[in-house]
Design an enzyme around this catalytic site. Structure first.
Site, PDB file in Angstrom:
ATOM      1  N   PRO A   2      47.207 -23.012   7.270  1.00 46.87           N
ATOM      2  CA  PRO A   2      45.797 -23.017   6.863  1.00 46.87           C
ATOM      3  C   PRO A   2      45.638 -23.017   5.340  1.00 46.87           C
ATOM      4  O   PRO A   2      46.114 -22.120   4.653  1.00 46.87           O
ATOM      5  CB  PRO A   2      45.253 -21.713   7.463  1.00 46.87           C
ATOM      6  CG  PRO A   2      46.211 -21.348   8.555  1.00 46.87           C
ATOM      7  CD  PRO A   2      47.541 -21.826   8.073  1.00 46.87           C
ATOM      8  N   GLU A   3      45.006 -24.064   4.828  1.00 47.18           N
ATOM      9  CA  GLU A   3      44.637 -24.123   3.419  1.00 47.18           C
ATOM     10  C   GLU A   3      43.161 -24.482   3.367  1.00 47.18           C
ATOM     11  O   GLU A   3      42.471 -24.460   4.383  1.00 47.18           O
ATOM     12  CB  GLU A   3      45.540 -25.107   2.677  1.00 47.18           C
ATOM     13  CG  GLU A   3      47.013 -24.730   2.821  1.00 47.18           C
ATOM     14  CD  GLU A   3      47.955 -25.393   1.823  1.00 47.18           C
ATOM     15  OE1 GLU A   3      47.491 -25.890   0.792  1.00 47.18           O
ATOM     16  OE2 GLU A   3      49.174 -25.405   2.086  1.00 47.18           O
ATOM     17  N   LYS A  51      40.089 -19.882   1.129  1.00 51.91           N
ATOM     18  CA  LYS A  51      40.761 -19.649   2.410  1.00 51.91           C
ATOM     19  C   LYS A  51      40.047 -18.595   3.251  1.00 51.91           C
ATOM     20  O   LYS A  51      40.585 -18.149   4.265  1.00 51.91           O
ATOM     21  CB  LYS A  51      42.209 -19.218   2.159  1.00 51.91           C
ATOM     22  CG  LYS A  51      43.063 -20.261   1.442  1.00 51.91           C
ATOM     23  CD  LYS A  51      44.487 -19.756   1.337  1.00 51.91           C
ATOM     24  CE  LYS A  51      45.365 -20.727   0.573  1.00 51.91           C
ATOM     25  NZ  LYS A  51      46.764 -20.248   0.509  1.00 51.91           N
ATOM     26  N   ARG A 252      58.101 -18.053  -1.208  1.00 55.27           N
ATOM     27  CA  ARG A 252      57.626 -19.271  -0.536  1.00 55.27           C
ATOM     28  C   ARG A 252      58.656 -20.383  -0.665  1.00 55.27           C
ATOM     29  O   ARG A 252      59.170 -20.630  -1.768  1.00 55.27           O
ATOM     30  CB  ARG A 252      56.309 -19.747  -1.153  1.00 55.27           C
ATOM     31  CG  ARG A 252      55.169 -18.744  -1.111  1.00 55.27           C
ATOM     32  CD  ARG A 252      54.642 -18.541   0.294  1.00 55.27           C
ATOM     33  NE  ARG A 252      53.447 -17.726   0.293  1.00 55.27           N
ATOM     34  CZ  ARG A 252      52.211 -18.211   0.251  1.00 55.27           C
ATOM     35  NH1 ARG A 252      52.019 -19.516   0.193  1.00 55.27           N
ATOM     36  NH2 ARG A 252      51.173 -17.397   0.269  1.00 55.27           N
TER      37      ARG A 252
END
Length: 266
Positions: A2-3, A51, A252
């Site tokens: 989700p972005e 977001k 990340r």
């Protein structure tokens, strides 16, 4: 993942299913708000902010949620089987006579006074898909810490809201620099173009079920060729053929082409 584009589509689905209808079911499965009951109240609207999702409800209340890495909202019609995940992952159930919205794996779910929304989303930078978008402010925010690696600066939602790990990698590739390059070393035209490209990419994907960042000449929409570098470890760069690499950046996985992108690497 989700972005900003995913959150925008999610807000649209929730708004279409719930807005201007009275809630007949409310089940918030987080300890702090487990006893909250919104039944009998009308949903006024659902809006995205970076977001974040803000579901505004009659009576001056807002249900604030954040999807982070793998959260999701699903909308079901009566009689549909709920397929978003096992029951223990459900954090919210909101329904009316026509639809039921189910929130899965939501790491953030809180009920706020609408007047207090700024406490949740006030620190965010401009949203490339929002009415508050201001490229000059986003650029100024991004360059505020010249020694900070570009990848980290892009993920900082206080700079611009809605960029996640996928767009971080893709934007750095399109700027032809590595995610570890200090933002202060970006040539001014490249920095300006990067911010403009961020908005263009999110806007181009706002209605697509599958995210695409590559040019038609390089992909033809073939699976595995929709993104320049993200998730393509060891596969040939779509521009030069050099194997794409991956390394950790602040927890990340971060992808880049060692030939097309200049700058420091791990």
């Amino acid at each position: 993942m989700p972005e900003g584009d995913t959150v925008l589509r999610t807000a649209g689905r929730l708004h279409a299913a719930l807005a201007d209808r009275t809630l007949t079911r409310c089940d918030l499965r987080v300890p702090r708000f487990a006893t909250a009951d919104l039944t009998g109240r009308t949903v006024l609207g659902v809006v995205p902010r970076g977001k974040h999702l803000l579901m505004r409800v009659e009576g001056g209340l807002t249900l604030h949620s954040h999807l982070r890495m793998d959260g999701a909202w699903r909308v079901y019609d009566p009689g549909d089987r709920w397929r978003g995940g096992p029951a223990h992952q459900i954090r919210a159930v909101l329904g009316n006579a026509e639809h039921t919205a189910v929130g899965y794996r939501l790491p953030v779910l809180e009920l706020l006074r609408t007047r207090d929304e700024e406490k949740a989303v006030g620190p965010l930078g401009p949203d490339p898909l929002g009415p508050d978008w201001d490229a000059a402010t986003a650029l100024r925010n991004l360059l505020a810490e010249p020694t900070r690696p570009l990848g980290e600066a892009l993920l900082d939602q206080r700079n611009l809201a809605g960029i996640g790990n996928v767009y971080k990698a893709e934007l750095c590739f399109l700027a032809r620099v590595t995610p570890w390059l200090p933002v202060g070393e970006l040539p001014a035209p490249v920095a300006t173009r990067l911010v403009t490209t961020a908005r263009q990419l999110l806007d181009a994907n706002r209605d697509r079920p599958v995210r695409v960042t590559t040019a038609p000449a390089h992909r033809g929409h073939a699976p595995g060729e929709r993104l320049w570098v993200y998730g393509r470890t060891g596969r040939p760069c779509l521009r030069c053929g050099t194997p794409v690499r991956v390394a950790d950046q602040k927890g990340r996985p971060t992808y880049w082409c060692p030939r097309c992108q200049s700058g420091p690497t791990p």
